[in-house]
Design an enzyme around this catalytic site. Structure first.
Site, PDB file in Angstrom:
ATOM      1  N   HIS A 165       0.810  -1.215   0.000  1.00 21.42           N
ATOM      2  CA  HIS A 165       0.000   0.000   0.000  1.00 21.42           C
ATOM      3  C   HIS A 165       0.846   1.269   0.000  1.00 21.42           C
ATOM      4  CE1 HIS A 165       0.519  -0.153   4.502  1.00 21.42           C
ATOM      5  NE2 HIS A 165       0.486   1.156   4.365  1.00 21.42           N
ATOM      6  N   ASP A 195       0.033  -7.590   1.380  1.00 23.80           N
ATOM      7  CA  ASP A 195       0.548  -6.238   1.599  1.00 23.80           C
ATOM      8  C   ASP A 195       2.071  -6.198   1.591  1.00 23.80           C
ATOM      9  OD1 ASP A 195       0.247  -3.536   1.860  1.00 23.80           O
ATOM     10  OD2 ASP A 195       0.061  -3.575   4.048  1.00 23.80           O
ATOM     11  N   SER A 270       5.052   2.476   7.754  1.00 28.34           N
ATOM     12  CA  SER A 270       4.679   1.341   6.920  1.00 28.34           C
ATOM     13  C   SER A 270       5.855   0.838   6.103  1.00 28.34           C
ATOM     14  CB  SER A 270       3.549   1.738   5.965  1.00 28.34           C
ATOM     15  OG  SER A 270       2.360   1.987   6.654  1.00 28.34           O
TER      16      SER A 270
END
Length: 469
Positions: A165, A195, A270
């Site tokens: 993402h 992911d 992230s």
């Protein structure tokens, strides 16, 4: 001391109270005293008595001034006490030499301090800055977007791991190392269901991380996260413990098995590494899951266990996508009680099969349109989300026993999972965005309509967005 009676705020630091220069005073000439006349032509003159005034206000003012003077005197005494030669007051200042942090090699055997873990890994962590587009505005112009994330170096020749993402909508990806070096990165491949993504920079002699074994992590073990929180606080480290090592969570209809931690995780973290006390990477931090149902949460962070995805990462590096990802080759949707009541099915949960791809795994196993999948091996299937989750336990080529509901009866079929075709990898994001719409069934759309029209002779018409599996 305050030694000017006409200036209450005048102050001198001289001990004797005298000033450096003598003060001069102006004295008026003495005047003749005026004596009241004892008598006059009109008779004795009466002495005027002064008007009696209220002295309370003056007393209060004088008391306030005295307090101010006393406070100033005490302050002057403190200053003198600290600076004076005869004072015992002193300020202690440590002369300890700065601690030198040794840079140790991550060997899986040597436990390190937090500072040593940081020193051993910070040169392997990268800051990622992404630019992209998010459609067009009112004038038909593309709207530019910018976002940030983190990642870590996997190989010395420039392969870097991050979250899918972080880079999925990127037009450009720039990577910054701890020493300030900046590179343009190319997208190699990724997988939205897990992911994960791999990007590549043209560089040599980079410092790669050492991967650990996430299966050995225990609840309560110390963990550390290094990343780029908020896209500005680059190469920050946070610490905590593992709160859960096998936490099943669901985000946007996609189930994940995650490591839950107490370390501070924020947007920008992230894709960064989650490290154990030996300096090994045991997870990929995912700040996407620090919020749930649009609600911000505190004291919760999540990371993808490295053991769950390391084989896929290697596959992406080699082939650009996950070649052994299991594929059933059906289009399905969640079965609901409203649907079961309307069309007289005896089951009100599971995955309804809308279509079967010719020659695919389901077709070879004998699945048909109208079947309801209710179990895969020993796992009950109540929704499309359950089927998506159970697929992650298999690889292409594995065999599983499916229990299905068909024409009022339960039966079993043996399914050998196919691999996802390469041309469908590029359509993965679109398929996921329309996933499981039937679980939101509200009666306005009849998901069985196409199916029954097909069997009752009205012709197969219309199509609906269901999820491929």
């Amino acid at each position: 001391m305050y030694n000017d009676e006409q200036n209450l705020y005048h102050y001198t630091y001289r001990k004797d109270g005298s000033e450096s220069a003598p003060r001069t005073e102006n004295h008026a000439a003495p005047q003749e005293p005026i004596h009241p006349q004892s008598a006059g032509p009109q008779g004795p003159v009466q002495e005027m008595k002064p008007v009696k005034k209220n002295r309370m206000g003056l007393k209060i003012t004088a008391l306030a001034l005295c307090c101010a003077l006393l406070g100033g005197a005490v302050g002057g005494g403190v200053v003198y006490g600290i600076s004076g030669s005869g004072s015992n007051s002193s300020i202690n200042v440590s002369n300890r030499a700065a601690t030198q942090v040794a840079i140790k090699t991550v060997d899986g055997k040597t436990e390190m301090t937090d500072a040593e873990v940081y020193a051993a890994n910070v040169n392997s962590v990268v800051s990622i800055n992404v630019t992209g587009t998010s459609g067009t505005n009112f004038f038909g112009q593309e709207v530019q977007t910018a976002s940030s994330g983190s990642g870590f170096v996997l190989t010395a020749d420039g392969y870097i791991v991050t979250n899918y993402h972080v880079v999925k909508d990127a037009n450009t990806v720039k990577v910054t190392m701890y020493n300030g070096d900046t590179y343009d990165a190319q997208y190699v491949g990724g997988d939205e269901d897990y992911d994960i993504a791999v990007i590549k920079v043209e560089a040599t002699d980079l410092q790669p991380v050492t991967l650990g074994d996430s299966d050995t992590l225990n609840v309560g073990d110390h963990v550390l996260a290094i990343g780029n929180p908020l896209g500005e606080l680059t190469f920050s480290m946070s610490e905590g413990i593992a709160s859960s090592v096998n936490r099943a969570i669901n985000v946007d209809g996609t189930p994940f098995n995650m490591i839950q931690v107490t370390a501070s995780i924020n947007p920008g973290n992230s894709g960064g590494p989650l490290l154990n006390s030996y300096g090994e990477v045991i997870g990929i931090v995912s700040a996407k899951y620090s919020s749930y149902a649009s609600e911000s949460v505190e004291g919760l962070g999540f990371a993808i266990p490295i053991n769950d995805v390391v084989a896929m990462i290697e596959d992406i590096m080699t082939n650009g996508y996950v070649t052994n990802k299991p594929y059933l080759a059906i289009t399905g949707g969640t079965m609901t009680s409203q649907m079961a009541a309307q069309y007289r099915y005896d089951v009100d949960s599971g995955v309804f099969v809308y279509s079967v791809e010719e020659g695919g795994a389901a077709d070879k196993a004998g699945l048909k349109m109208g079947d309801v999948i209710i179990k895969v091996d020993d796992t009950d299937i109540t929704s499309m989300e359950d089927l998506t989750a159970v697929k992650k336990q298999y690889s292409a080529g594995d065999t599983a026993t499916f229990t299905i509901y068909r024409e009022g009866q339960e039966t079993t079929v043996e399914v050998t999972w196919d691999s996802v075709p390469a041309d469908q990898q590029t359509n993965q994001q679109e398929a996921t965005s329309s996933s499981d719409q039937n679980s939101q069934y509200d009666g306005s759309y009849n998901p069985f309509e196409d199916f029954f029209r097909y069997f009752y002779g009205s012709g197969y018409s219309g199509s609906s967005a269901h999820e491929a599996a």
